[in-house]
Design a protein around this motif. Sequence first.
Motif, mmCIF file in Angstrom:
data_model
loop_
_atom_site.group_PDB
_atom_site.id
_atom_site.type_symbol
_atom_site.label_atom_id
_atom_site.label_comp_id
_atom_site.label_asym_id
_atom_site.label_seq_id
_atom_site.Cartn_x
_atom_site.Cartn_y
_atom_site.Cartn_z
ATOM 1 N N ASP A 1 -8.716 -8.488 -6.324
ATOM 2 C CA ASP A 1 -8.547 -7.861 -5.012
ATOM 3 C C ASP A 1 -7.233 -7.100 -4.948
ATOM 4 O O ASP A 1 -7.155 -6.022 -4.360
ATOM 5 C CB ASP A 1 -8.610 -8.903 -3.896
ATOM 6 C CG ASP A 1 -7.477 -9.935 -3.982
ATOM 7 O OD1 ASP A 1 -7.292 -10.540 -5.072
ATOM 8 O OD2 ASP A 1 -6.775 -10.130 -2.973
ATOM 9 N N SER B 1 -11.154 -3.795 -13.117
ATOM 10 C CA SER B 1 -10.917 -3.494 -11.712
ATOM 11 C C SER B 1 -11.336 -2.049 -11.474
ATOM 12 O O SER B 1 -10.723 -1.135 -12.035
ATOM 13 C CB SER B 1 -9.430 -3.697 -11.402
ATOM 14 O OG SER B 1 -9.092 -3.199 -10.136
ATOM 15 N N ASN B 2 -12.381 -1.859 -10.709
ATOM 16 C CA ASN B 2 -12.900 -0.510 -10.464
ATOM 17 C C ASN B 2 -13.176 0.232 -11.771
ATOM 18 O O ASN B 2 -12.924 1.425 -11.894
ATOM 19 C CB ASN B 2 -11.943 0.300 -9.575
ATOM 20 C CG ASN B 2 -11.848 -0.263 -8.175
ATOM 21 O OD1 ASN B 2 -12.863 -0.523 -7.539
ATOM 22 N ND2 ASN B 2 -10.630 -0.486 -7.710
ATOM 23 N N ASP C 1 -7.445 -4.064 -7.532
ATOM 24 C CA ASP C 1 -8.324 -3.020 -6.991
ATOM 25 C C ASP C 1 -7.552 -2.035 -6.122
ATOM 26 O O ASP C 1 -7.911 -0.858 -6.043
ATOM 27 C CB ASP C 1 -9.457 -3.634 -6.164
ATOM 28 C CG ASP C 1 -10.539 -4.286 -6.999
ATOM 29 O OD1 ASP C 1 -10.544 -4.097 -8.241
ATOM 30 O OD2 ASP C 1 -11.389 -4.992 -6.414
ATOM 31 N N ARG C 2 -6.493 -2.492 -5.499
ATOM 32 C CA ARG C 2 -5.686 -1.595 -4.664
ATOM 33 C C ARG C 2 -4.980 -0.547 -5.522
ATOM 34 O O ARG C 2 -4.774 0.589 -5.095
ATOM 35 C CB ARG C 2 -4.688 -2.401 -3.851
ATOM 36 C CG ARG C 2 -5.433 -3.347 -2.890
ATOM 37 C CD ARG C 2 -4.522 -4.179 -2.088
ATOM 38 N NE ARG C 2 -3.886 -3.308 -1.103
ATOM 39 C CZ ARG C 2 -2.873 -3.693 -0.349
ATOM 40 N NH1 ARG C 2 -2.379 -4.898 -0.476
ATOM 41 N NH2 ARG C 2 -2.348 -2.864 0.520
ATOM 42 N N ASP D 1 0.790 4.046 -2.983
ATOM 43 C CA ASP D 1 0.569 5.467 -2.694
ATOM 44 C C ASP D 1 1.704 6.331 -3.243
ATOM 45 O O ASP D 1 1.457 7.370 -3.870
ATOM 46 C CB ASP D 1 0.416 5.687 -1.188
ATOM 47 C CG ASP D 1 -0.858 5.065 -0.626
ATOM 48 O OD1 ASP D 1 -1.787 4.752 -1.413
ATOM 49 O OD2 ASP D 1 -0.922 4.865 0.605
ATOM 50 N N THR E 1 -6.114 0.337 -8.764
ATOM 51 C CA THR E 1 -7.074 1.073 -9.589
ATOM 52 C C THR E 1 -8.024 1.960 -8.785
ATOM 53 O O THR E 1 -8.773 2.721 -9.393
ATOM 54 C CB THR E 1 -7.877 0.116 -10.479
ATOM 55 O OG1 THR E 1 -8.576 -0.828 -9.656
ATOM 56 C CG2 THR E 1 -6.951 -0.604 -11.459
ATOM 57 N N THR E 2 -7.966 1.914 -7.476
ATOM 58 C CA THR E 2 -8.746 2.878 -6.700
ATOM 59 C C THR E 2 -8.131 4.271 -6.802
ATOM 60 O O THR E 2 -8.802 5.260 -6.540
ATOM 61 C CB THR E 2 -8.842 2.499 -5.203
ATOM 62 O OG1 THR E 2 -7.532 2.395 -4.669
ATOM 63 C CG2 THR E 2 -9.611 1.216 -5.011
ATOM 64 N N ARG E 3 -6.891 4.331 -7.200
ATOM 65 C CA ARG E 3 -6.194 5.611 -7.320
ATOM 66 C C ARG E 3 -6.603 6.314 -8.613
ATOM 67 O O ARG E 3 -6.580 5.729 -9.689
ATOM 68 C CB ARG E 3 -4.671 5.390 -7.313
ATOM 69 C CG ARG E 3 -4.112 4.788 -6.038
ATOM 70 C CD ARG E 3 -4.364 5.661 -4.830
ATOM 71 N NE ARG E 3 -3.865 7.003 -5.026
ATOM 72 C CZ ARG E 3 -3.031 7.617 -4.212
ATOM 73 N NH1 ARG E 3 -2.608 7.023 -3.118
ATOM 74 N NH2 ARG E 3 -2.626 8.840 -4.486
ATOM 75 N N ASP E 4 -6.956 7.585 -8.501
ATOM 76 C CA ASP E 4 -7.348 8.378 -9.677
ATOM 77 C C ASP E 4 -6.220 8.513 -10.686
ATOM 78 O O ASP E 4 -6.464 8.661 -11.881
ATOM 79 C CB ASP E 4 -7.806 9.773 -9.251
ATOM 80 C CG ASP E 4 -9.125 9.760 -8.487
ATOM 81 O OD1 ASP E 4 -9.898 8.782 -8.634
ATOM 82 O OD2 ASP E 4 -9.375 10.724 -7.748
ATOM 83 N N LYS F 1 -11.634 -0.072 -14.538
ATOM 84 C CA LYS F 1 -10.409 0.183 -15.299
ATOM 85 C C LYS F 1 -9.856 -1.148 -15.805
ATOM 86 O O LYS F 1 -9.931 -2.163 -15.110
ATOM 87 C CB LYS F 1 -9.374 0.894 -14.426
ATOM 88 C CG LYS F 1 -9.872 2.256 -13.926
ATOM 89 C CD LYS F 1 -8.908 2.876 -12.949
ATOM 90 C CE LYS F 1 -9.450 4.188 -12.412
ATOM 91 N NZ LYS F 1 -8.512 4.803 -11.439
ATOM 92 N N GLN G 1 0.828 -1.208 0.000
ATOM 93 C CA GLN G 1 0.000 0.000 0.000
ATOM 94 C C GLN G 1 0.858 1.251 0.000
ATOM 95 O O GLN G 1 0.560 2.215 -0.710
ATOM 96 C CB GLN G 1 -0.974 0.015 1.188
ATOM 97 C CG GLN G 1 -2.038 1.094 1.043
ATOM 98 C CD GLN G 1 -2.838 0.938 -0.245
ATOM 99 O OE1 GLN G 1 -3.399 -0.120 -0.524
ATOM 100 N NE2 GLN G 1 -2.893 1.985 -1.060
#
Length: 177
Positions: free
Chosen positions: A75, A107-108, A78-79, A49, A81-84, A110, A45
């Motif tokens: 899963d 994924s999300n 997704d970590r 980031d 692709t949650t990022r813009d 994307k 993570q």
Amino acid sequence: AQLAPSVLSWYYANAATGAGEDYFVVGPSGGGYLYPSRYPTPALQTHIDRLAEWMSLADLSLIQILDAGARERLDLWDRFTTRDEIDGLFYLEYADYADGRGRVNWSNGKPVVAPRGKLWTGLPNSDAASIISLLNNASRDSSSVAGYSLINVAAWDQSFDLVQSVVASLAPDVEIV
């Protein structure tokens, strides 16, 4: 963007524009050669980031992911692709980069895209003739995932001239994007 901004600027300033435009993609798993599925969860993570921040600084939005046996791990993706800052992932399966045969997972909202083929010396169905045949016989339906093919080119053993000869041998209705 942080370590060598002048180098990044040079590449962007010298990139092709218009027809045949150059487009840059973040390299293997971003910020270092690692398999995200085998990276410690809290550290991954932190990696994601920081990677998203660096991608924003460098005006990049796509990542090439290298992993083993993790193509279906939504899963995990997704970590990312949650990022813009991240618009999608190109997933390369270690040992056979094109093992996904063009499959696209979502994924999300994307894409996580696997190469349909690979141009790589000494591997079955990875020579120029095989790639030309694969692309010439592929769907041309631009409204379907099947109408698109990502081909991974092994930069360490393939020449630009060979890639150009593959492109020149494609049927007239095969469009390079």
